[in-house]
Design a protein around this motif. Structure first.
Motif, PDB file in Angstrom:
ATOM      1  N   LEU A  48       0.837  -1.205   0.000  1.00 55.12           N
ATOM      2  CA  LEU A  48       0.000   0.000   0.000  1.00 55.12           C
ATOM      3  C   LEU A  48       0.870   1.253   0.000  1.00 55.12           C
ATOM      4  O   LEU A  48       0.579   2.231  -0.684  1.00 55.12           O
ATOM      5  N   PHE A  49       1.955   1.208   0.774  1.00 51.83           N
ATOM      6  CA  PHE A  49       2.916   2.318   0.800  1.00 51.83           C
ATOM      7  C   PHE A  49       3.532   2.501  -0.581  1.00 51.83           C
ATOM      8  O   PHE A  49       3.642   3.619  -1.078  1.00 51.83           O
ATOM      9  N   ALA A  50       3.931   1.395  -1.220  1.00 56.96           N
ATOM     10  CA  ALA A  50       4.572   1.456  -2.537  1.00 56.96           C
ATOM     11  C   ALA A  50       3.630   2.011  -3.602  1.00 56.96           C
ATOM     12  O   ALA A  50       4.089   2.689  -4.525  1.00 56.96           O
ATOM     13  N   LYS A  51       2.347   1.729  -3.481  1.00 58.74           N
ATOM     14  CA  LYS A  51       1.389   2.289  -4.440  1.00 58.74           C
ATOM     15  C   LYS A  51       1.343   3.807  -4.326  1.00 58.74           C
ATOM     16  O   LYS A  51       1.242   4.515  -5.316  1.00 58.74           O
ATOM     17  N   ARG A  52       1.408   4.300  -3.114  1.00 58.47           N
ATOM     18  CA  ARG A  52       1.320   5.755  -2.877  1.00 58.47           C
ATOM     19  C   ARG A  52       2.656   6.453  -3.110  1.00 58.47           C
ATOM     20  O   ARG A  52       2.708   7.564  -3.624  1.00 58.47           O
ATOM     21  N   PHE A  53       3.758   5.788  -2.722  1.00 61.30           N
ATOM     22  CA  PHE A  53       5.095   6.373  -2.826  1.00 61.30           C
ATOM     23  C   PHE A  53       6.041   5.393  -3.520  1.00 61.30           C
ATOM     24  O   PHE A  53       6.940   4.828  -2.887  1.00 61.30           O
ATOM     25  N   PRO A  54       5.880   5.163  -4.816  1.00 65.12           N
ATOM     26  CA  PRO A  54       6.681   4.142  -5.493  1.00 65.12           C
ATOM     27  C   PRO A  54       8.187   4.391  -5.444  1.00 65.12           C
ATOM     28  O   PRO A  54       8.964   3.443  -5.373  1.00 65.12           O
ATOM     29  N   SER A  55       8.613   5.640  -5.426  1.00 70.47           N
ATOM     30  CA  SER A  55      10.052   5.904  -5.402  1.00 70.47           C
ATOM     31  C   SER A  55      10.641   5.796  -4.008  1.00 70.47           C
ATOM     32  O   SER A  55      11.856   5.850  -3.837  1.00 70.47           O
ATOM     33  N   ALA A  56       9.797   5.619  -2.995  1.00 63.51           N
ATOM     34  CA  ALA A  56      10.279   5.523  -1.619  1.00 63.51           C
ATOM     35  C   ALA A  56      10.145   4.115  -1.064  1.00 63.51           C
ATOM     36  O   ALA A  56      10.345   3.891   0.115  1.00 63.51           O
ATOM     37  N   ALA A  57       9.819   3.162  -1.918  1.00 65.11           N
ATOM     38  CA  ALA A  57       9.643   1.783  -1.471  1.00 65.11           C
ATOM     39  C   ALA A  57      10.621   0.884  -2.209  1.00 65.11           C
ATOM     40  O   ALA A  57      10.883   1.072  -3.386  1.00 65.11           O
ATOM     41  N   SER A  58      11.149  -0.085  -1.487  1.00 64.52           N
ATOM     42  CA  SER A  58      12.102  -1.010  -2.096  1.00 64.52           C
ATOM     43  C   SER A  58      12.014  -2.360  -1.414  1.00 64.52           C
ATOM     44  O   SER A  58      11.793  -2.451  -0.220  1.00 64.52           O
ATOM     45  N   THR A  59      12.183  -3.405  -2.211  1.00 63.00           N
ATOM     46  CA  THR A  59      12.391  -4.735  -1.638  1.00 63.00           C
ATOM     47  C   THR A  59      13.877  -4.991  -1.719  1.00 63.00           C
ATOM     48  O   THR A  59      14.581  -4.377  -2.502  1.00 63.00           O
ATOM     49  N   SER A  60      14.388  -5.903  -0.916  1.00 66.67           N
ATOM     50  CA  SER A  60      15.821  -6.160  -0.941  1.00 66.67           C
ATOM     51  C   SER A  60      16.212  -6.577  -2.350  1.00 66.67           C
ATOM     52  O   SER A  60      15.480  -7.261  -3.051  1.00 66.67           O
TER      53      SER A  60
END
Length: 67
Positions: A48-60
């Protein structure tokens, strides 16, 4: 028989939902907030965070998506 489960609705939001909403609220107020998960973004609410802030989310393994 349909196999359908009769499961009542949860009386309160899940921990995952509460965590996701709180993190999104923090990131909306501070663009330095990022989220990193090694796995299972949907299990932690980080999807849900990645949908809103795609450039601020990362998986390893994908640090290039970090801002």
């Amino acid at each position: 028989m349909t196999g359908k489960q009769d499961k009542p609705a949860a009386p309160a939001p899940s921990y995952t939902q509460v965590f996701a909403e709180a993190l999104i609220q923090e990131a909306a107020a501070d663009d330095r907030v990022v989220a990193i998960t090694a796995a299972m973004p949907s299990g932690t609410g980080l999807n849900l965070f990645a949908k809103r802030f795609p450039s601020a989310a990362s998986t390893s393994g994908s640090p290039s998506s970090m801002r």
